[in-house]
Design an enzyme around this catalytic site. Sequence first.
Site, PDB file in Angstrom:
ATOM      1  N   CYS A  61      14.034  11.343   6.164  1.00 53.70           N
ATOM      2  CA  CYS A  61      13.945  10.969   7.582  1.00 53.70           C
ATOM      3  C   CYS A  61      15.316  10.995   8.252  1.00 53.70           C
ATOM      4  CB  CYS A  61      13.293   9.610   7.736  1.00 53.70           C
ATOM      5  SG  CYS A  61      13.920   8.382   6.599  1.00 53.70           S
ATOM      6  N   GLY A  66      -4.387   5.800   3.712  1.00 57.40           N
ATOM      7  CA  GLY A  66      -3.809   5.176   4.899  1.00 57.40           C
ATOM      8  C   GLY A  66      -4.841   4.624   5.869  1.00 57.40           C
ATOM      9  N   PRO A  67      -5.747   5.473   6.345  1.00 60.76           N
ATOM     10  CA  PRO A  67      -6.691   4.984   7.364  1.00 60.76           C
ATOM     11  C   PRO A  67      -7.691   3.961   6.825  1.00 60.76           C
ATOM     12  CG  PRO A  67      -6.545   7.388   7.380  1.00 60.76           C
ATOM     13  CD  PRO A  67      -5.843   6.924   6.131  1.00 60.76           C
ATOM     14  N   GLY A  74      -4.538   1.164   4.202  1.00 60.25           N
ATOM     15  CA  GLY A  74      -3.361   0.912   5.042  1.00 60.25           C
ATOM     16  C   GLY A  74      -3.753   0.197   6.323  1.00 60.25           C
ATOM     17  N   GLU A  93      10.029   2.001  10.383  1.00 61.06           N
ATOM     18  CA  GLU A  93      11.088   2.952  10.056  1.00 61.06           C
ATOM     19  C   GLU A  93      10.435   4.321  10.166  1.00 61.06           C
ATOM     20  OE1 GLU A  93      13.252   5.401   8.965  1.00 61.06           O
ATOM     21  OE2 GLU A  93      13.097   4.806   6.864  1.00 61.06           O
ATOM     22  N   GLU A 135      10.540  16.429  14.283  1.00 62.10           N
ATOM     23  CA  GLU A 135      10.870  16.303  12.865  1.00 62.10           C
ATOM     24  C   GLU A 135      10.009  17.301  12.075  1.00 62.10           C
ATOM     25  OE1 GLU A 135       9.775  12.564  10.708  1.00 62.10           O
ATOM     26  OE2 GLU A 135      11.881  12.596  10.146  1.00 62.10           O
ATOM     27  N   GLY A 167      -4.408   3.317  -2.193  1.00 62.52           N
ATOM     28  CA  GLY A 167      -5.526   3.683  -1.325  1.00 62.52           C
ATOM     29  C   GLY A 167      -5.078   4.600  -0.206  1.00 62.52           C
ATOM     30  N   LYS A 171       0.887  -1.168   0.000  1.00 61.58           N
ATOM     31  CA  LYS A 171       0.000   0.000   0.000  1.00 61.58           C
ATOM     32  C   LYS A 171       0.924   1.217   0.000  1.00 61.58           C
ATOM     33  CE  LYS A 171      -1.626   3.122   2.034  1.00 61.58           C
ATOM     34  NZ  LYS A 171      -1.426   4.562   1.646  1.00 61.58           N
TER      35      LYS A 171
HETATM   36  P1  NAP Z   1       2.123   8.867   7.296  1.00 59.96           P
HETATM   37  O1  NAP Z   1       0.714   9.299   7.412  1.00 59.96           O
HETATM   38  O2  NAP Z   1       2.742   8.144   8.412  1.00 59.96           O
HETATM   39  O3  NAP Z   1       2.227   8.009   5.939  1.00 59.96           O
HETATM   40  C1  NAP Z   1       3.019   6.878   5.717  1.00 59.96           C
HETATM   41  C2  NAP Z   1       2.205   5.751   5.103  1.00 59.96           C
HETATM   42  O4  NAP Z   1       1.273   5.248   6.069  1.00 59.96           O
HETATM   43  C3  NAP Z   1       1.343   6.179   3.915  1.00 59.96           C
HETATM   44  O5  NAP Z   1       1.239   5.136   2.989  1.00 59.96           O
HETATM   45  C4  NAP Z   1       0.015   6.448   4.588  1.00 59.96           C
HETATM   46  O6  NAP Z   1      -1.076   6.490   3.714  1.00 59.96           O
HETATM   47  C5  NAP Z   1      -0.049   5.300   5.557  1.00 59.96           C
HETATM   48  N1  NAP Z   1      -0.993   5.486   6.661  1.00 59.96           N
HETATM   49  C6  NAP Z   1      -1.490   6.643   7.164  1.00 59.96           C
HETATM   50  N2  NAP Z   1      -2.337   6.388   8.177  1.00 59.96           N
HETATM   51  C7  NAP Z   1      -2.387   5.038   8.323  1.00 59.96           C
HETATM   52  C8  NAP Z   1      -3.085   4.168   9.195  1.00 59.96           C
HETATM   53  N3  NAP Z   1      -3.902   4.618  10.147  1.00 59.96           N
HETATM   54  N4  NAP Z   1      -2.890   2.831   9.072  1.00 59.96           N
HETATM   55  C9  NAP Z   1      -2.062   2.347   8.132  1.00 59.96           C
HETATM   56  N5  NAP Z   1      -1.389   3.131   7.266  1.00 59.96           N
HETATM   57  C10 NAP Z   1      -1.534   4.459   7.363  1.00 59.96           C
HETATM   58  O7  NAP Z   1       3.032  10.115   6.973  1.00 59.96           O
HETATM   59  P2  NAP Z   1       2.593  11.471   6.233  1.00 59.96           P
HETATM   60  O8  NAP Z   1       1.260  11.942   6.762  1.00 59.96           O
HETATM   61  O9  NAP Z   1       2.671  11.251   4.803  1.00 59.96           O
HETATM   62  O10 NAP Z   1       3.715  12.470   6.726  1.00 59.96           O
HETATM   63  C11 NAP Z   1       3.612  13.086   8.008  1.00 59.96           C
HETATM   64  C12 NAP Z   1       4.950  13.199   8.682  1.00 59.96           C
HETATM   65  O11 NAP Z   1       5.514  11.902   8.849  1.00 59.96           O
HETATM   66  C13 NAP Z   1       6.006  13.946   7.893  1.00 59.96           C
HETATM   67  O12 NAP Z   1       5.925  15.323   8.058  1.00 59.96           O
HETATM   68  C14 NAP Z   1       7.281  13.385   8.477  1.00 59.96           C
HETATM   69  O13 NAP Z   1       7.605  14.033   9.670  1.00 59.96           O
HETATM   70  C15 NAP Z   1       6.925  11.971   8.776  1.00 59.96           C
HETATM   71  N6  NAP Z   1       7.396  11.072   7.683  1.00 59.96           N
HETATM   72  C16 NAP Z   1       8.478  10.310   7.905  1.00 59.96           C
HETATM   73  C17 NAP Z   1       8.948   9.497   6.895  1.00 59.96           C
HETATM   74  C18 NAP Z   1      10.157   8.637   7.054  1.00 59.96           C
HETATM   75  O14 NAP Z   1      10.778   8.290   6.068  1.00 59.96           O
HETATM   76  N7  NAP Z   1      10.487   8.205   8.246  1.00 59.96           N
HETATM   77  C19 NAP Z   1       8.305   9.450   5.662  1.00 59.96           C
HETATM   78  C20 NAP Z   1       7.169  10.230   5.480  1.00 59.96           C
HETATM   79  C21 NAP Z   1       6.724  11.020   6.508  1.00 59.96           C
HETATM   80  P3  NAP Z   1      -1.470   7.945   3.113  1.00 59.96           P
HETATM   81  O15 NAP Z   1      -0.436   8.259   2.126  1.00 59.96           O
HETATM   82  O16 NAP Z   1      -2.800   7.735   2.512  1.00 59.96           O
HETATM   83  O17 NAP Z   1      -1.506   8.905   4.260  1.00 59.96           O
END
Ligand code: NAP
Length: 462
Positions: free
Chosen positions: A279, A203-204, A207, A245, A369, A201, A170
């Site tokens: 990250c 995340g919520p 995912g 990660e 972050e 799709g 996903k």
């Molecule tokens: P995120 O919401 O954690 O997204 C990462 C992945 O998880 C996406 O595929 C996302 O889908 C999915 N996801 C979201 N909610 C979920 C849930 N409840 N259950 C399962 N999967 C779920 O991150 P983001 O909102 O894109 O970014 C927010 C912050 O996260 C950034 O500002 C940064 O600080 C941090 N971040 C860190 C990394 C890293 O490499 N460690 C990478 C990205 C972001 P969707 O795309 O549909 O939300």
Amino acid sequence: MKAHDAIYIDGAWRPAAGQDVIEVVDPAEERVIATVPAGTALDIDTAVRAARAALPGWAATPPAERAARLTALRDSLEARKDEIAETVTAELGSPLPFSQAVHAAVPVAVAGSYAELAASYSFEEKVGNSTVLLEPVGVVGAITPWNYPLHQVVAKVAPALAAGCTIVLKPAEDTPLVAQLFAEAVHDAGVPAGVFNLVTGLGPVAGQALAEHPGVDLVSFTGSTAVGRQIGAVAGAAVKKVALELGGKSANVILPGADLARAVAVGVANVMSNSGQTCSAWTRMLVHREQYDEAVSLAATAAAKYTDRIGPLVSDKQRRRVRAYIEQGITEGARLVAGGPDYPRERGYWVSPTVFADVTPEMTIAQEEIFGPVLTILRYEDEEDALRIANGTVYGLAGAVWAADEAEAVAFARRMETGQVDINGGRFNPRAPFGGYKQSGIGRELGAHGLAEYLQTKSLQF
Ligand code: NAP
Ligand code: MG
């Protein structure tokens, strides 16, 4: 086959169960460039069933044959590298040369490294009167973010394939197009039907369904700490393996005696790269008080040069989030020496390369972050103080140490609570284990350590 309107399950592109779509936006133009299916729990269930059905066959496939498929995958990615770079530029916004050099090239290297590892890894070992079999963990649910959209996919899928696992991916809603390209590459590489499946799709919805699905044996997630925590809790309750990660707030420690100009220049480049959406970025620069003013002025000058070099952030949501952090830095009393909260362009989600001086360790911008082109510079009194500051966050993903001699830098690095440290500007190594201490995550990716995450042992006693 170009299949923006389909999901990839059991070796074929097919429509999702529902009608909902996700709009993919070019962040430089603020324009919708494509729509992809917003898969639901039903689609995830179909994909997990396909992955389960394919598991026994793939797990029993000799490693040499799995290696051959990985070599074909590597070659298929390489053949599509221009298309991959253009796609990442379109949906993430990174400048094309960076997309070519990093977003397209690193996944080719990582896929190649797992082709070699699959062929050379010993999936059996002797321990006294036991033979230990290293067997695939099973069905992997991979959930990836948008910041290195193909790398983060390959860093999970390639070792999972090498191990004999089957996969449901996903990808991030912001960058699904390169994930579709990847699925085409997997298909062309001759990976058997059902071994790899892609459901685009939200995340919520998709995912969460994937993380909760009882047919998934390991959830491998890269993204925010907030979502990682939820996934860890769900997996824990189901006694399912999990790899996380998560974020970072890495320290770039410049010890007295280091080449200050080089350390600052490389440090600024590291933070501005990918518009700060990395990250492992060294977002805290630690400088001895006697060199502090010089470092600040070097960093401010260096950062200004990135104004026309960096791309926009991935989305308006991320841009607003980064601006809020910049405003908070000002409110908390840090001194802005480059950039600031104003949006530099009328169109596109750009943020100016921003540098804060007089940052103290407890400030929000030194703890959380930001995920944008924002560098904080902190002053330290002596080495012990530098170490306290470097280790003084909940994170521990990466870092850097610069010193007059390597032994001094290594001695400092040994005391850092972090998963990676670059010594005097050491290069990225796609085979070195990557992953976090503390709240930066659980588990490791890349190289042999990354492969081990997808294996479990079975001991036979004789
Ligand atoms: P995120 O919401 O954690 O997204 C990462 C992945 O998880 C996406 O595929 C996302 O889908 C999915 N996801 C979201 N909610 C979920 C849930 N409840 N259950 C399962 N999967 C779920 O991150 P983001 O909102 O894109 O970014 C927010 C912050 O996260 C950034 O500002 C940064 O600080 C941090 N971040 C860190 C990394 C890293 O490499 N460690 C990478 C990205 C972001 P969707 O795309 O549909 O939300
Ligand atoms: Mg999200």
